[in-house]
Design a protein around this motif. Structure first.
Motif, mmCIF file in Angstrom:
data_model
loop_
_atom_site.group_PDB
_atom_site.id
_atom_site.type_symbol
_atom_site.label_atom_id
_atom_site.label_comp_id
_atom_site.label_asym_id
_atom_site.label_seq_id
_atom_site.Cartn_x
_atom_site.Cartn_y
_atom_site.Cartn_z
ATOM 1 N N SER A 191 0.816 -1.222 0.000
ATOM 2 C CA SER A 191 0.000 0.000 0.000
ATOM 3 C C SER A 191 0.847 1.269 0.000
ATOM 4 O O SER A 191 0.621 2.150 -0.813
ATOM 5 N N TYR A 192 1.860 1.357 0.876
ATOM 6 C CA TYR A 192 2.595 2.629 0.952
ATOM 7 C C TYR A 192 3.584 2.813 -0.194
ATOM 8 O O TYR A 192 4.015 3.910 -0.482
ATOM 9 N N GLN A 193 3.966 1.699 -0.811
ATOM 10 C CA GLN A 193 4.919 1.806 -1.925
ATOM 11 C C GLN A 193 4.262 1.288 -3.202
ATOM 12 O O GLN A 193 4.952 0.706 -4.050
ATOM 13 N N ARG A 194 2.960 1.509 -3.293
ATOM 14 C CA ARG A 194 2.184 0.897 -4.369
ATOM 15 C C ARG A 194 2.864 0.927 -5.737
ATOM 16 O O ARG A 194 3.070 -0.093 -6.373
ATOM 17 N N ASP A 195 3.292 2.105 -6.177
ATOM 18 C CA ASP A 195 3.840 2.244 -7.529
ATOM 19 C C ASP A 195 5.167 1.517 -7.701
ATOM 20 O O ASP A 195 5.527 1.121 -8.799
ATOM 21 N N HIS A 196 5.884 1.381 -6.606
ATOM 22 C CA HIS A 196 7.226 0.796 -6.712
ATOM 23 C C HIS A 196 7.290 -0.640 -6.221
ATOM 24 O O HIS A 196 8.360 -1.236 -6.184
ATOM 25 N N PHE A 197 6.126 -1.168 -5.817
ATOM 26 C CA PHE A 197 6.147 -2.485 -5.204
ATOM 27 C C PHE A 197 6.797 -3.568 -6.066
ATOM 28 O O PHE A 197 7.614 -4.355 -5.563
ATOM 29 N N PRO A 198 6.492 -3.657 -7.370
ATOM 30 C CA PRO A 198 7.100 -4.732 -8.168
ATOM 31 C C PRO A 198 8.633 -4.698 -8.121
ATOM 32 O O PRO A 198 9.279 -5.748 -7.949
ATOM 33 N N PHE A 199 9.203 -3.518 -8.207
ATOM 34 C CA PHE A 199 10.672 -3.399 -8.155
ATOM 35 C C PHE A 199 11.193 -3.811 -6.764
ATOM 36 O O PHE A 199 12.106 -4.650 -6.642
ATOM 37 N N ILE A 200 10.569 -3.268 -5.738
ATOM 38 C CA ILE A 200 10.998 -3.587 -4.372
ATOM 39 C C ILE A 200 10.886 -5.076 -4.094
ATOM 40 O O ILE A 200 11.769 -5.703 -3.510
ATOM 41 N N ASN A 201 9.791 -5.648 -4.559
ATOM 42 C CA ASN A 201 9.570 -7.062 -4.286
ATOM 43 C C ASN A 201 10.596 -7.942 -5.006
ATOM 44 O O ASN A 201 11.001 -8.980 -4.489
ATOM 45 N N GLU A 202 11.012 -7.517 -6.192
ATOM 46 C CA GLU A 202 12.076 -8.262 -6.900
ATOM 47 C C GLU A 202 13.334 -8.319 -6.040
ATOM 48 O O GLU A 202 13.996 -9.341 -5.941
ATOM 49 N N ILE A 203 13.661 -7.200 -5.434
ATOM 50 C CA ILE A 203 14.851 -7.143 -4.570
ATOM 51 C C ILE A 203 14.685 -8.103 -3.390
ATOM 52 O O ILE A 203 15.575 -8.899 -3.073
ATOM 53 N N ASP A 216 17.479 6.301 -9.086
ATOM 54 C CA ASP A 216 17.243 6.416 -7.645
ATOM 55 C C ASP A 216 17.119 5.070 -6.923
ATOM 56 O O ASP A 216 16.500 4.990 -5.869
ATOM 57 N N TYR A 217 17.726 4.015 -7.490
ATOM 58 C CA TYR A 217 17.543 2.697 -6.864
ATOM 59 C C TYR A 217 18.063 2.635 -5.431
ATOM 60 O O TYR A 217 17.529 1.917 -4.596
ATOM 61 N N MET A 218 19.096 3.441 -5.115
ATOM 62 C CA MET A 218 19.616 3.395 -3.749
ATOM 63 C C MET A 218 18.621 3.944 -2.726
ATOM 64 O O MET A 218 18.653 3.549 -1.563
ATOM 65 N N ASP A 219 17.731 4.848 -3.174
ATOM 66 C CA ASP A 219 16.699 5.348 -2.245
ATOM 67 C C ASP A 219 15.839 4.199 -1.723
ATOM 68 O O ASP A 219 15.440 4.182 -0.558
ATOM 69 N N PHE A 220 15.570 3.238 -2.623
ATOM 70 C CA PHE A 220 14.725 2.115 -2.205
ATOM 71 C C PHE A 220 15.461 1.212 -1.225
ATOM 72 O O PHE A 220 14.883 0.721 -0.261
ATOM 73 N N ILE A 221 16.741 1.018 -1.489
ATOM 74 C CA ILE A 221 17.538 0.207 -0.557
ATOM 75 C C ILE A 221 17.583 0.908 0.805
ATOM 76 O O ILE A 221 17.359 0.281 1.849
ATOM 77 N N ASP A 222 17.824 2.214 0.786
ATOM 78 C CA ASP A 222 17.873 2.964 2.057
ATOM 79 C C ASP A 222 16.555 2.835 2.822
ATOM 80 O O ASP A 222 16.550 2.659 4.039
ATOM 81 N N GLU A 223 15.447 2.927 2.076
ATOM 82 C CA GLU A 223 14.144 2.821 2.758
ATOM 83 C C GLU A 223 13.920 1.419 3.321
ATOM 84 O O GLU A 223 13.384 1.267 4.417
ATOM 85 N N LEU A 224 14.343 0.408 2.557
ATOM 86 C CA LEU A 224 14.157 -0.961 3.052
ATOM 87 C C LEU A 224 15.007 -1.201 4.302
ATOM 88 O O LEU A 224 14.622 -1.951 5.195
ATOM 89 N N ILE A 225 16.148 -0.547 4.362
ATOM 90 C CA ILE A 225 16.984 -0.662 5.565
ATOM 91 C C ILE A 225 16.315 0.095 6.717
ATOM 92 O O ILE A 225 16.140 -0.434 7.816
ATOM 93 N N ARG A 226 15.894 1.331 6.430
ATOM 94 C CA ARG A 226 15.292 2.146 7.488
ATOM 95 C C ARG A 226 13.985 1.536 8.005
ATOM 96 O O ARG A 226 13.672 1.628 9.186
ATOM 97 N N ASP A 227 13.246 0.883 7.123
ATOM 98 C CA ASP A 227 11.969 0.308 7.544
ATOM 99 C C ASP A 227 12.102 -1.074 8.178
ATOM 100 O O ASP A 227 11.094 -1.711 8.481
ATOM 101 N N GLY A 228 13.318 -1.544 8.353
ATOM 102 C CA GLY A 228 13.497 -2.787 9.091
ATOM 103 C C GLY A 228 13.327 -4.054 8.276
ATOM 104 O O GLY A 228 13.001 -5.101 8.834
ATOM 105 N N TYR A 229 13.565 -3.988 6.960
ATOM 106 C CA TYR A 229 13.523 -5.205 6.147
ATOM 107 C C TYR A 229 14.939 -5.741 5.909
ATOM 108 O O TYR A 229 15.233 -6.892 6.151
ATOM 109 N N LEU A 230 15.807 -4.875 5.411
ATOM 110 C CA LEU A 230 17.147 -5.320 5.020
ATOM 111 C C LEU A 230 18.219 -4.716 5.916
ATOM 112 O O LEU A 230 17.984 -3.737 6.632
#
Ligand SMILES: Nc1ncnc2c1ncn2[C@@H]1O[C@H](COP(=O)(O)OP(=O)(O)OP(=O)(O)O)[C@@H](O)[C@H]1O
Ligand SMILES: [Mg+2]
Length: 393
Positions: A312-324, A351-365
């Motif tokens: 929901s919060y990353q709706r537009d980017h979910f497919p890319f994030i989920n691949e990671i 801006d792919y590093m922004d997604f990595i940073d968010e996944l780290i900050r949000d407690g996934y990676l």
């Protein structure tokens, strides 16, 4: 006669309180130090990390000179509704103060606003055509003379702001503006707000493109327990109960959980106890630890939210994030080159590093080696694998 089985005092739904709660004194100390300095606080932590538990503990153990109230504001849907909550919380704080000056303040407000009743749970007002924003701007500066320093804990604040969308987005911006103004005005020195929520307030604010509106908040990070704290929590919830964990089994359990969110430990102890009770064996074995882990994974509700909120919060980017994430789950980790290759496919090489940073900050990676990322918690990794058993490299 068989001895009665004593179950541990675990809690895995609501906030942990009293004997179920493990306090980290240094977090409480940091919190009050910052409040004393005049800072307003932002709790930065993803879901289930223990924000609500911590806030409830801070409210109960509030130092002399402050009055605290905790409120889950998730139901707030309008701008005036938001200010009404703040208005009520201020009055509830003042109502709880024992100072004579506060009583005079309450009496004045009761008359002015035709308040029928103030209690610990809320207030009742006859007339409801109050412009709450204007009134709180009047009320807060009076707190100093009323000898009340109000500390208001707003749980789920980020969710409320997130929900002000479309036509309502301007309302969100206005609220954030007003709150910022209040923080920077000396007349409002006896008023502190603590902001929390399970979605990153930073990401929400980024979406409405106003990072400056919260960059003055003092962030307090709430992470996993240390090795020693994890052992303390396990001992705390199992003390005086039937199950027995030997030192090697405790080490095994900690290795299995890998990342010590109190929530994961509470789930493990609860599940181990259920197993032990069922087979009537209080002595916990490593096999029982393994089975408990699998059972917890089998309960979708324990982790589904981690996936749902990305959707929901990353709706537009979910497919890319989920691949990671799928890659990291199946391969054990994902190096930056693999992230980049996926970014090419999704046109995110800028801006792919922004997604990595968010996944780290949000407690996934977490970054396990320079530019190599893996799931921070074995539970999450296994959950992802279960959810997506097939993946393309
Ligand atoms: N300090 C603690 N001591 C013991 N258990 C804790 C502690 N903090 C959190 N927990 C465990 O984590 C669970 C979630 O805690 P809490 O509701 O406070 O987290 P939260 O961050 O507010 O979660 P959500 O994002 O879902 O609102 C509790 O049910 C409990 O199992
Ligand atoms: Mg909570």
């Amino acid at each position: 006669m068989e001895k009665e089985w004593i179950h541990p005092k675990t809690i895995t739904g609501d906030a942990a309180t009293a004997e179920r709660y493990l306090r980290r004194e240094y977090i409480n100390e940091e919190f009050w130090r910052e409040v004393q300095k005049g800072n307003h606080i932002l709790f930065v932590a993803p879901r289930r990390v223990g924000k609500t538990s911590l806030m409830k503990d801070l409210v109960i153990n509030c130092p002399e000179g402050y009055v605290c109230v905790y409120e889950d504001i998730e139901g707030v849907k309008t701008r005036n509704g938001f200010y009404q909550r703040i208005f009520e919380l201020i009055l509830r704080c003042a109502h709880r103060s024992k100072f004579q000056e506060a009583k005079v303040f309450i009496k004045r407000c009761t008359e002015k606003y035709s308040i029928k009743e103030i209690s610990t749970s809320g207030i009742k007002i006859d007339e409801n055509k109050i412009d709450y924003e204007r009134e709180i701007r009047e009320l807060i500066p009076q707190l100093k003379d009323a000898k009340v320093h109000a500390v208001i804990f707003l749980d789920e604040f980020a969710e409320v702001i997130y929900k002000f969308k479309g036509d309502q987005q301007q309302d969100a911006v206005d609220i954030l503006h007003t709150l910022r103004e209040i923080r920077h005005d000396d007349h409002f020195s006896h008023f502190t707000i603590v902001y929390a929520g399970s979605i990153g307030l930073e990401s929400v604010i980024k979406n409405i493109d106003r990072p400056k509106l919260i960059n003055d908040l003092h962030p307090i990070k709430l992470g996993a327990l240390t090795d020693e704290e994890a052992a303390d929590l396990v001992k705390k919830v199992t003390r005086g109960t039937s199950i027995r964990l030997s030192a090697p089994v405790l080490i095994y359990l900690k290795r299995k959980v890998g990342y010590f969110l109190p929530y994961y430990l509470q789930l493990m102890i609860e599940s181990i106890d259920e197993l032990a009770f069922k087979i009537g064996k209080p002595k916990v074995t490593v096999e029982m630890v393994d089975e408990a882990f699998q059972r917890i994974l089998g309960e979708r509700k324990n982790f589904d939210d981690w996936l749902e909120r990305l959707k929901s919060y990353q709706r537009d980017h979910f497919p890319f994030i989920n691949e990671i994430l799928k890659h990291a789950a199946h391969e054990g980790n994902i190096p930056i080159q693999a992230v980049y290759d996926k970014a090419k496919k999704y046109d995110r090489t800028e801006d792919y590093m922004d997604f990595i940073d968010e996944l780290i900050r949000d407690g996934y990676l977490t970054e396990c080696n320079p530019h190599v990322y893996r799931f921070i918690a074995p539970f999450l990794k296994e959950f992802w694998k279960q959810k997506y058993p097939i993946y393309e490299k």
